[in-house]
Design a protein around this motif. Structure first.
Motif, PDB file in Angstrom:
ATOM      1  N   GLY A   1      57.087  35.049  35.249  1.00  0.00           N
ATOM      2  CA  GLY A   1      55.665  34.894  35.527  1.00  0.00           C
ATOM      3  C   GLY A   1      55.193  35.681  36.730  1.00  0.00           C
ATOM      4  O   GLY A   1      54.175  36.390  36.674  1.00  0.00           O
TER       5      GLY A   1
ATOM      6  N   GLN B   1      52.530  38.803  36.742  1.00  0.00           N
ATOM      7  CA  GLN B   1      51.311  38.704  37.539  1.00  0.00           C
ATOM      8  C   GLN B   1      51.184  39.898  38.491  1.00  0.00           C
ATOM      9  O   GLN B   1      50.087  40.447  38.673  1.00  0.00           O
ATOM     10  CB  GLN B   1      51.301  37.402  38.331  1.00  0.00           C
TER      11      GLN B   1
ATOM     12  N   GLN C   1      48.081  42.486  38.664  1.00  0.00           N
ATOM     13  CA  GLN C   1      47.346  42.744  39.918  1.00  0.00           C
ATOM     14  C   GLN C   1      47.386  44.219  40.280  1.00  0.00           C
ATOM     15  O   GLN C   1      46.399  44.787  40.769  1.00  0.00           O
ATOM     16  CB  GLN C   1      47.926  41.877  41.031  1.00  0.00           C
TER      17      GLN C   1
ATOM     18  N   THR D   1      44.408  37.349  38.508  1.00  0.00           N
ATOM     19  CA  THR D   1      45.335  36.474  37.790  1.00  0.00           C
ATOM     20  C   THR D   1      45.031  35.018  38.143  1.00  0.00           C
ATOM     21  O   THR D   1      45.646  34.451  39.057  1.00  0.00           O
ATOM     22  CB  THR D   1      46.800  36.821  38.115  1.00  0.00           C
TER      23      THR D   1
ATOM     24  N   GLY E   1      47.914  30.219  35.812  1.00  0.00           N
ATOM     25  CA  GLY E   1      48.425  30.187  34.452  1.00  0.00           C
ATOM     26  C   GLY E   1      48.841  28.783  34.057  1.00  0.00           C
ATOM     27  O   GLY E   1      48.432  27.794  34.666  1.00  0.00           O
TER      28      GLY E   1
ATOM     29  N   VAL F   1      50.638  33.522  31.391  1.00  0.00           N
ATOM     30  CA  VAL F   1      49.967  34.209  32.490  1.00  0.00           C
ATOM     31  C   VAL F   1      48.586  34.633  32.032  1.00  0.00           C
ATOM     32  O   VAL F   1      48.425  35.189  30.939  1.00  0.00           O
ATOM     33  CB  VAL F   1      50.791  35.440  32.931  1.00  0.00           C
TER      34      VAL F   1
ATOM     35  N   ALA G   1      44.841  36.702  32.907  1.00  0.00           N
ATOM     36  CA  ALA G   1      44.292  37.819  33.672  1.00  0.00           C
ATOM     37  C   ALA G   1      42.834  37.990  33.299  1.00  0.00           C
ATOM     38  O   ALA G   1      42.409  37.672  32.192  1.00  0.00           O
ATOM     39  CB  ALA G   1      45.057  39.110  33.377  1.00  0.00           C
TER      40      ALA G   1
END
Length: 293
Positions: free
Chosen positions: A260, A264, A268, A274, A277, A288, A290
Motif C-alpha cells: 500500500g 501510494q 503521489q 491519496t 484507503g 488504495v 487516488a
C-alpha cells in the motif's frame, strides 16, 4: 474411501466420505466444498442439504458428484469445476484465462460506492466507470448493478477473457451499459471517467510458486505476475491515471498486503492525492485511492 455412484446413499453419507478425502488432500474447508459440489451435482440449493442431510441422492447426481470430487482432490477450485464464481451476490462465469474473483476484491466495490454516496451526486447519477484489466468483469458489473444510470468500459487484453466479461454483462442484463474491449490500457485515448477500478497483477514473481495450488495451477500467471517486486503494473498504469480522470473522479486500486505505501508513493509522485484507503481485517492497506491534486 471412494464414492460409489451406483449405490443408494444419503447426502450426509456422501458428504462424510468426501470431507475425509478433501481433508486428506489438504483442502482448507473440506465440508463446505463437498457440500457446494454435491448441491451443484443434485441441482439444489446448499441450504437444502443442511436442512435434510438424509435425503437420497439419485444415481446420476452421485456420478456427477464423484467426478467433481475427483477434480477437487487435485486442488482444482470449486469455481473452476463449476465454471462460475459468486462476487457481490452476482454469479460470474469464469474460464482458464480469467482470474478467479476473490472476496477481498469486493473491497474496491465498497470503497467506490462509499465515495459515490459521499459525493453529493447519489447513486442515480450518470457515473462513468473504467475497469482496467477487467477479467470476468466482476468489478465493472458489480458497480453498474448498484449504479442504475452508470455506464462503463472494461479493458481486457485477452480476447477470450473479454468475451467472458461480455457474456457476464449479458447474463446480468448490463450489456447495454457495459462495453468490454479486448485492449490493453495503454490503448485508451481521451477517456474522461468518474471512477477507475483495477486489480492489477501484483504478486512478486519469485513468490508465485509459494501460493496455494488452487492459484498457481489454475489462475492465469499473467493476472498474478507483478514482476520482481510486484509493482511493474502500477509503474505502467499510474502515470496514465490523471489523464483519464474527470474533475472529482477517483481511482481505486487493489494492492498486495504489504504494498500500500509503495503504491501510494507512486501515485503521489504522479501528482495525485491519496485519500485514506481501505484496510483488511489484519490492518493491511488493500485498496488504495487516488484523486486529482
Amino acid at each position: 474411501m471412494p464414492v460409489d455412484p451406483a449405490a443408494a446413499v444419503s447426502a450426509g453419507a456422501l458428504l462424510d466420505i468426501a470431507q475425509l478425502r478433501l481433508a486428506a488432500a489438504g483442502v482448507d474447508a473440506p465440508r463446505r466444498d463437498a457440500r457446494l459440489l454435491l448441491a451443484a451435482a443434485m441441482e439444489v440449493e446448499e441450504a437444502a442439504l443442511l436442512a435434510d442431510p438424509g435425503r437420497c441422492v439419485a444415481v446420476e447426481a452421485a456420478q456427477r458428484f464423484a467426478d467433481y470430487l475427483e477434480q477437487r482432490v487435485t486442488r482444482r477450485p470449486v469455481s473452476r469445476i463449476l465454471g462460475v464464481r459468486e462476487f457481490w451476490s452476482l454469479t460470474f462465469e469464469i474460464g482458464p484465462g480469467v482470474l478467479d474473483p476473490r472476496p477481498d476484491t469486493e473491497t474496491l466495490v465498497e470503497a467506490a460506492l462509499a465515495h459515490v454516496d459521499a459525493s453529493g451526486h447519489g447513486r442515480e447519477a450518470a457515473w462513468r466507470v473504467l475497469d482496467l484489466g477487467t477479467g470476468s468483469g466482476c468489478l465493472l458489473l458489480a458497480l453498474l448493478s448498484e449504479l442504475p444510470n452508470a455506464t462503463g468500459l472494461g479493458l481486457e487484453r485477452d480476447p477470450e477473457a473479454a468475451a467472458i466479461a461480455r457474456a457476464n454483462a449479458a447474463r446480468h442484463g448490463l450489456d447495454t451499459r457495459a462495453q468490454v474491449r479486448a485492449e490493453a490500457w495503454e490503448e485508451v485515448e481521451g477517456a474522461q471517467v468518474d471512477l477507475i477500478v483495477s486489480n492489477p497483477p501484483y504478486v512478486r514473481r519469485g513468490e508465485i510458486q509459494d501460493l496455494a495450488p488452487e492459484v498457481t495451477r489454475y489462475d492465469p500467471w499473467s493476472a498474478l505476475d507483478g514482476g520482481p517486486d510486484g509493482l511493474d503494473a502500477y509503474r505502467d498504469l499510474v502515470p496514465r491515471l490523471a489523464g483519464w480522470l474527470a474533475p472529482g473522479g477517483q481511482v481505486f486500486l487493489e494492492v498486495g498486503h504489504d504494498q500500500g505505501g509503495e503504491v501510494q508513493a507512486l501515485l503521489q509522485g504522479a501528482g495525485l492525492r491519496t485519500p485514506a484507503g481501505v484496510c483488511d481485517l489484519a490492518g493491511n492497506l488493500r485498496c488504495v485511492r487516488a484523486a486529482a491534486a
